[in-house]
Enzyme design. Structure first.
Site, PDB file in Angstrom:
ATOM      1  N   LYS A  86       0.863  -1.186   0.000  1.00  0.00           N
ATOM      2  CA  LYS A  86       0.000   0.000   0.000  1.00  0.00           C
ATOM      3  C   LYS A  86       0.898   1.235   0.000  1.00  0.00           C
ATOM      4  CE  LYS A  86      -3.606   0.105   2.724  1.00  0.00           C
ATOM      5  NZ  LYS A  86      -4.351   0.009   4.016  1.00  0.00           N
TER       6      LYS A  86
HETATM    7  O1  G3P Z   1      -7.847   1.324   5.025  1.00  0.00           O
HETATM    8  C1  G3P Z   1      -7.881   2.719   5.301  1.00  0.00           C
HETATM    9  C2  G3P Z   1      -8.651   2.926   6.500  1.00  0.00           C
HETATM   10  O2  G3P Z   1      -8.114   2.119   7.529  1.00  0.00           O
HETATM   11  C3  G3P Z   1      -8.804   4.343   6.986  1.00  0.00           C
HETATM   12  O3  G3P Z   1      -9.897   4.262   7.795  1.00  0.00           O
HETATM   13  O4  G3P Z   1     -11.320   4.697   9.687  1.00  0.00           O
HETATM   14  O5  G3P Z   1      -9.027   5.673   9.634  1.00  0.00           O
HETATM   15  O6  G3P Z   1     -10.823   6.546   8.116  1.00  0.00           O
HETATM   16  P1  G3P Z   1     -10.271   5.371   8.864  1.00  0.00           P
END
Ligand code: G3P
Length: 223
Positions: A86
């Site tokens: 990633k």
């Molecule tokens: O995979 C990306 C994700 O983990 C980001 O999520 O919940 O931090 O917006 P969040």
């Protein structure tokens, strides 16, 4: 639709890998640090649970294209199986993606907030682009619409790249993305569970059970 688990929680991964049609696991530095465990050991444990054939997406922490490439090679070797590095969108990330494409290492380009970012990532050779749906919704940015536009562009230009929508906070957001042809989503175990839950399903099952017991008693064909 590919369902991927966005966690490094070992219990959640074991559970969802057993009970759901899981295509793999995604992590990022925040997710791994939340578990408070050793980075490398955690990745090895995840691979052991999901096996070689499911996808493991791991985020680079490097800042230059050269270091991202080196880290991708190292992580791919250590993680084994179907592996994607990633990489956040940016100039260094795009440069790394073009090189990694030549080396046959799959890239998931992350921190995507616009269709323009996604299109350039796909042109650079990313296998997946990851728009952050909830973070867009939080700023009235219509995460689902961004996903829909990316899906349309990838299709229009016939690019070999999939949308891996991320950053979900509820099942409704996932459902809306699936309605616009999103290729894959990465979600928490709670959201996976919410996607299959419905109070009417529960009451239908309770009624089936009550009727069966009333007529045939407690014993089943297996007793
Ligand atoms: O995979 C990306 C994700 O983990 C980001 O999520 O919940 O931090 O917006 P969040």
């Amino acid at each position: 639709m590919l369902y991927i688990l966005d966690t490094a929680n070992i219990e959640d991964i074991k559970h969802c890998n057993e009970f759901y049609p899981l295509a793999g696991v995604t992590t990022n530095p925040s997710i791994i640090s939340k578990e408070g465990k050793h980075f490398r050991e955690t990745l090895k444990e995840i691979r052991h649970i999901i096996g070689e054939d499911k996808m493991l997406h791991v985020q680079t922490v490097q800042k230059t294209a050269e270091d991202m490439i080196e880290e991708a090679k190292l992580l791919k070797k250590e993680c084994g199986g179907v592996f994607y590095i990633k990489i956040p969108i940016g100039e260094e990330g795009l440069k790394a993606t073009m090189e990694l494409k030549k080396l046959g290492i799959g890239v998931t380009m992350t921190t995507i907030f616009t269709p323009a970012q996604a299109l350039i990532a796909a042109k650079a050779g990313a296998s997946f682009v990851a728009p952050y749906v909830n973070r867009l919704d939080n700023i009235i940015g219509d995460g689902t619409n961004v996903v829909a536009e990316i899906v349309k562009q990838l299709d229009y230009y016939k690019l070999d790249c999939k949308v891996l929508a991320a950053s979900f906070k509820n099942a409704e957001q996932v459902h809306k993305c699936s309605c616009v042809g999103c290729h894959s989503v990465t979600v928490s175990a709670d959201i996976l569970k919410a996607l299959i839950s419905h109070p009417m399903t529960d009451s239908a099952l309770e009624a089936f059970e009550a009727d069966r017991i009333k007529t045939y008693g407690q014993k089943t064909l297996l007793d």
